[in-house]
Scaffold this motif. Structure first.
Motif, PDB file in Angstrom:
ATOM      1  N   ALA A 351       0.830  -1.210   0.000  1.00 45.11           N
ATOM      2  CA  ALA A 351       0.000   0.000   0.000  1.00 45.11           C
ATOM      3  C   ALA A 351       0.865   1.260   0.000  1.00 45.11           C
ATOM      4  CB  ALA A 351      -0.923  -0.006   1.216  1.00 45.11           C
ATOM      5  N   LEU A 352       2.013   1.187   0.675  1.00 41.12           N
ATOM      6  CA  LEU A 352       2.880   2.366   0.780  1.00 41.12           C
ATOM      7  C   LEU A 352       3.602   2.678  -0.525  1.00 41.12           C
ATOM      8  CD1 LEU A 352       4.395   4.561   2.371  1.00 41.12           C
ATOM      9  CD2 LEU A 352       6.016   2.776   3.105  1.00 41.12           C
ATOM     10  N   ARG A 353       4.062   1.656  -1.240  1.00 41.13           N
ATOM     11  CA  ARG A 353       4.924   1.863  -2.395  1.00 41.13           C
ATOM     12  C   ARG A 353       4.336   2.841  -3.420  1.00 41.13           C
ATOM     13  NH1 ARG A 353       5.572  -2.838  -3.182  1.00 41.13           N
ATOM     14  NH2 ARG A 353       7.582  -3.192  -2.161  1.00 41.13           N
ATOM     15  N   PRO A 354       3.085   2.675  -3.867  1.00 44.33           N
ATOM     16  CA  PRO A 354       2.563   3.635  -4.854  1.00 44.33           C
ATOM     17  C   PRO A 354       2.432   5.055  -4.304  1.00 44.33           C
ATOM     18  CG  PRO A 354       0.846   2.105  -4.146  1.00 44.33           C
ATOM     19  CD  PRO A 354       2.124   1.583  -3.610  1.00 44.33           C
ATOM     20  N   ARG A 355       2.223   5.178  -2.997  1.00 46.41           N
ATOM     21  CA  ARG A 355       2.096   6.522  -2.410  1.00 46.41           C
ATOM     22  C   ARG A 355       3.444   7.243  -2.377  1.00 46.41           C
ATOM     23  NH1 ARG A 355      -1.001   3.844   1.715  1.00 46.41           N
ATOM     24  NH2 ARG A 355       0.592   4.366   3.282  1.00 46.41           N
ATOM     25  N   LEU A 356       4.530   6.493  -2.419  1.00 43.88           N
ATOM     26  CA  LEU A 356       5.855   7.117  -2.426  1.00 43.88           C
ATOM     27  C   LEU A 356       6.198   7.698  -3.799  1.00 43.88           C
ATOM     28  CD1 LEU A 356       7.887   4.502  -0.336  1.00 43.88           C
ATOM     29  CD2 LEU A 356       7.027   6.734   0.408  1.00 43.88           C
ATOM     30  N   LYS A 357       5.508   7.258  -4.838  1.00 51.94           N
ATOM     31  CA  LYS A 357       5.658   7.777  -6.201  1.00 51.94           C
ATOM     32  C   LYS A 357       7.117   7.773  -6.675  1.00 51.94           C
ATOM     33  CE  LYS A 357       1.631  10.765  -5.517  1.00 51.94           C
ATOM     34  NZ  LYS A 357       1.132  12.154  -5.492  1.00 51.94           N
ATOM     35  N   PRO A 358       7.799   6.633  -6.587  1.00 48.14           N
ATOM     36  CA  PRO A 358       9.196   6.594  -7.037  1.00 48.14           C
ATOM     37  C   PRO A 358       9.290   6.693  -8.556  1.00 48.14           C
ATOM     38  CG  PRO A 358       8.450   4.390  -6.457  1.00 48.14           C
ATOM     39  CD  PRO A 358       7.325   5.321  -6.111  1.00 48.14           C
ATOM     40  N   ARG A 359      10.059   7.657  -9.061  1.00 48.91           N
ATOM     41  CA  ARG A 359      10.108   7.902 -10.511  1.00 48.91           C
ATOM     42  C   ARG A 359      11.525   8.048 -11.040  1.00 48.91           C
ATOM     43  NH1 ARG A 359       5.348  12.489 -10.195  1.00 48.91           N
ATOM     44  NH2 ARG A 359       3.603  11.054  -9.845  1.00 48.91           N
ATOM     45  N   GLY A 360      12.517   7.797 -10.234  1.00 51.08           N
ATOM     46  CA  GLY A 360      13.892   8.012 -10.659  1.00 51.08           C
ATOM     47  C   GLY A 360      14.468   6.835 -11.417  1.00 51.08           C
ATOM     48  N   SER A 361      15.784   6.831 -11.540  1.00 49.10           N
ATOM     49  CA  SER A 361      16.481   5.794 -12.326  1.00 49.10           C
ATOM     50  C   SER A 361      17.232   4.794 -11.452  1.00 49.10           C
ATOM     51  CB  SER A 361      17.473   6.464 -13.284  1.00 49.10           C
ATOM     52  OG  SER A 361      18.456   7.196 -12.555  1.00 49.10           O
ATOM     53  N   GLN A 362      17.261   5.005 -10.127  1.00 48.56           N
ATOM     54  CA  GLN A 362      18.042   4.165  -9.245  1.00 48.56           C
ATOM     55  C   GLN A 362      17.146   3.200  -8.446  1.00 48.56           C
ATOM     56  OE1 GLN A 362      21.493   4.425  -9.356  1.00 48.56           O
ATOM     57  NE2 GLN A 362      20.939   5.794 -11.056  1.00 48.56           N
ATOM     58  N   GLU A 363      17.794   2.143  -7.931  1.00 48.16           N
ATOM     59  CA  GLU A 363      17.106   1.203  -7.051  1.00 48.16           C
ATOM     60  C   GLU A 363      17.538   1.445  -5.610  1.00 48.16           C
ATOM     61  OE1 GLU A 363      17.605  -2.844  -8.110  1.00 48.16           O
ATOM     62  OE2 GLU A 363      16.965  -2.582 -10.193  1.00 48.16           O
ATOM     63  N   ALA A 364      16.628   1.193  -4.678  1.00 47.84           N
ATOM     64  CA  ALA A 364      16.960   1.324  -3.261  1.00 47.84           C
ATOM     65  C   ALA A 364      16.079   0.390  -2.454  1.00 47.84           C
ATOM     66  CB  ALA A 364      16.778   2.763  -2.782  1.00 47.84           C
ATOM     67  N   SER A 365      16.535   0.094  -1.265  1.00 51.26           N
ATOM     68  CA  SER A 365      15.744  -0.664  -0.296  1.00 51.26           C
ATOM     69  C   SER A 365      15.475   0.249   0.887  1.00 51.26           C
ATOM     70  CB  SER A 365      16.503  -1.915   0.168  1.00 51.26           C
ATOM     71  OG  SER A 365      16.757  -2.779  -0.910  1.00 51.26           O
ATOM     72  N   VAL A 366      14.265   0.190   1.386  1.00 50.15           N
ATOM     73  CA  VAL A 366      13.898   0.993   2.547  1.00 50.15           C
ATOM     74  C   VAL A 366      13.541   0.046   3.681  1.00 50.15           C
ATOM     75  CG1 VAL A 366      12.250   2.644   3.507  1.00 50.15           C
ATOM     76  CG2 VAL A 366      13.103   2.949   1.182  1.00 50.15           C
ATOM     77  N   VAL A 367      14.252   0.168   4.788  1.00 49.26           N
ATOM     78  CA  VAL A 367      13.974  -0.612   5.983  1.00 49.26           C
ATOM     79  C   VAL A 367      13.182   0.267   6.932  1.00 49.26           C
ATOM     80  CG1 VAL A 367      14.980  -1.790   7.972  1.00 49.26           C
ATOM     81  CG2 VAL A 367      16.057  -1.991   5.717  1.00 49.26           C
ATOM     82  N   LEU A 368      11.962  -0.129   7.206  1.00 44.06           N
ATOM     83  CA  LEU A 368      11.108   0.603   8.144  1.00 44.06           C
ATOM     84  C   LEU A 368      11.037  -0.197   9.435  1.00 44.06           C
ATOM     85  CD1 LEU A 368       8.168   1.688   5.803  1.00 44.06           C
ATOM     86  CD2 LEU A 368      10.202   2.991   6.457  1.00 44.06           C
ATOM     87  N   THR A 369      11.395   0.432  10.526  1.00 41.70           N
ATOM     88  CA  THR A 369      11.415  -0.281  11.790  1.00 41.70           C
ATOM     89  C   THR A 369      11.204   0.700  12.938  1.00 41.70           C
ATOM     90  OG1 THR A 369      12.640  -1.923  13.068  1.00 41.70           O
ATOM     91  CG2 THR A 369      13.927  -0.122  12.123  1.00 41.70           C
ATOM     92  N   ARG A 370      11.239   0.177  14.121  1.00 37.74           N
ATOM     93  CA  ARG A 370      11.102   0.995  15.321  1.00 37.74           C
ATOM     94  C   ARG A 370      12.386   0.902  16.124  1.00 37.74           C
ATOM     95  NH1 ARG A 370      10.438  -0.862  19.883  1.00 37.74           N
ATOM     96  NH2 ARG A 370       9.591  -2.850  19.165  1.00 37.74           N
ATOM     97  N   ILE A 371      12.941   2.065  16.457  1.00 35.84           N
ATOM     98  CA  ILE A 371      14.106   2.123  17.326  1.00 35.84           C
ATOM     99  C   ILE A 371      13.677   2.834  18.599  1.00 35.84           C
ATOM    100  CG2 ILE A 371      16.470   2.957  17.616  1.00 35.84           C
ATOM    101  CD1 ILE A 371      16.842   2.732  14.624  1.00 35.84           C
TER     102      ILE A 371
END
Length: 385
Positions: A351-371
């Protein structure tokens, strides 16, 4: 359920005529698009046994994902679905080397075949006459008999059991009664015997207090099963065994050092193998590889150097998680394809991915957690170390 094989089907499939029919049917594509033509061709080859031959060929093709050479093997659909992948069966069998082994739920014989390669003596039994007949042809050099797993018919053997799962739909935690035969009944029937019981990885150790050891096993990054060990076979309370097609297997247990600090996010994020996480051995794994936790309640680890041979995440930047802030950071980093990993937060990556609207040319990983109490986003680049 699949095709309901009979003893007569098994006898035909084991005959020269049946083997020849299966070899000829195996030349057919057997796809949905060719179904009618394939069925007609199979009937010309195998007559009234055509359905059994077609099912056998299809099951052997599927079995190639579990067995190195399933040609000549007979399966039922249910038996193949529950069958242990060969590398997992071999790894478990290594702990039975030189022992007399009785597989009391041998089904079509996959676990028994692995055990027979290293055991001094191997015996297989099952209550299902058709599966037992299949096993007799699948595994050589083994004594077979028809018997109920809850009525012991052997003495002085290690008992190997793989009880069926009653219903796997949506099940994350399995209880002893969810298996057939029930786990507690198996333990009672073989009280005082060395016992190895394959079961689903969702079994809670508190539900099986009779098990001396709970082992979690993964294969190529996927947690496949748990095994409950008793008697002299139990050499640790908790164990994780990690098997890979491209690397040597390794294990870690609760007897290993678990000295592991909690530190801020470092150069790398490491997500331990699922077997390690499910076995509750994250701290032990961190201590082995000089890593630390980002939070004492979260399984993500961090450090200056990741373990060799794993997929780890090189940290680009990190901070308090907010969707708007993360979207801006991804745009600034020219990210167009993003992998999202979540642990400790109630976030749906899909559900989150389309809301982030990624449109660039690079790949990345996003780690979402609680610290601590802080929701945190860690933007990384995944790398194979």
């Amino acid at each position: 359920m699949g095709y309901p094989f009979t003893a007569a089907d098994v006898a035909f499939l084991r005959s020269p005529a049946g083997a020849a029919a299966a070899a000829e049917v195996d030349l057919l594509p057997l796809t949905p698009a060719t179904h009618l033509a394939d069925v007609s061709a199979a009937r010309r080859v195998a007559g009234e046994r055509a359905a059994a031959v077609v099912e056998t060929v299809l099951l052997r093709r599927k079995a190639a994902a579990k067995l190195p050479d399933p040609g000549g093997w007979l399966f039922t659909a249910d038996a193949l679905q529950q069958a242990t992948p060969w590398p997992v069966a071999v790894a478990r069998a290594q702990r039975l080397t030189g022992r007399a082994v009785h597989d009391v739920t041998c089904s079509v014989g996959v676990d028994l075949a692995a055990a027979a390669e290293v055991a001094e003596i191997a015996v297989g039994s099952d209550v299902d006459a058709v599966r037992l007949a299949m096993a007799r042809g699948n595994v050589a050099g083994v004594t077979f008999l028809r018997a109920d797993a809850l009525r012991p018919v052997s003495r002085d053997t290690v008992v190997l059991a793989d009880p069926a799962r009653r219903d796997s739909a949506g099940r994350r935690r399995w209880r002893p009664a969810d298996f057939a035969p029930p786990l507690d009944d198996l333990a009672a029937a073989y009280s005082g015997r060395d016992l190895a019981v394959k079961c689903a990885p969702g079994v809670d150790p508190a539900d099986v207090p009779w098990a001396g050891e709970l082992e979690l096993v993964s294969l190529d990054g996927s947690v496949r099963e748990a095994c409950l060990w008793t008697g002299s076979l139990a050499t640790a309370a908790r164990r994780a065994t990690v098997l890979r097609s491209d690397a040597a297997p390794w294990t870690i247990t609760d007897a290993d050092d678990d000295t592991c600090p909690v530190t801020p996010v470092g150069e790398w994020i490491v997500d331990p193998d699922g077997a390690v996480v499910r076995a509750g051995l994250v701290r032990h794994y961190a201590a082995r590889h000089g890593l630390s936790q980002v939070d004492e309640h979260i399984a993500y680890l961090t450090g200056p150097t990741p373990p060799p041979g794993v997929r780890a995440f090189r940290v680009l930047e990190h901070g308090k998680y907010a969707e708007k802030t993360l979207r801006a950071a991804l745009a600034r980093l020219d990210v167009g394809r993003v992998e999202i990993l979540v642990r400790g937060l109630d976030v749906d990556p899909n559900a989150l991915r389309p809301r982030l609207k990624p449109r660039g040319s690079q790949e990345a990983s996003v780690v979402l957690t609680r610290i601590g109490r802080t929701p945190t986003a860690i933007i990384c680049r995944a790398e194979r170390t």
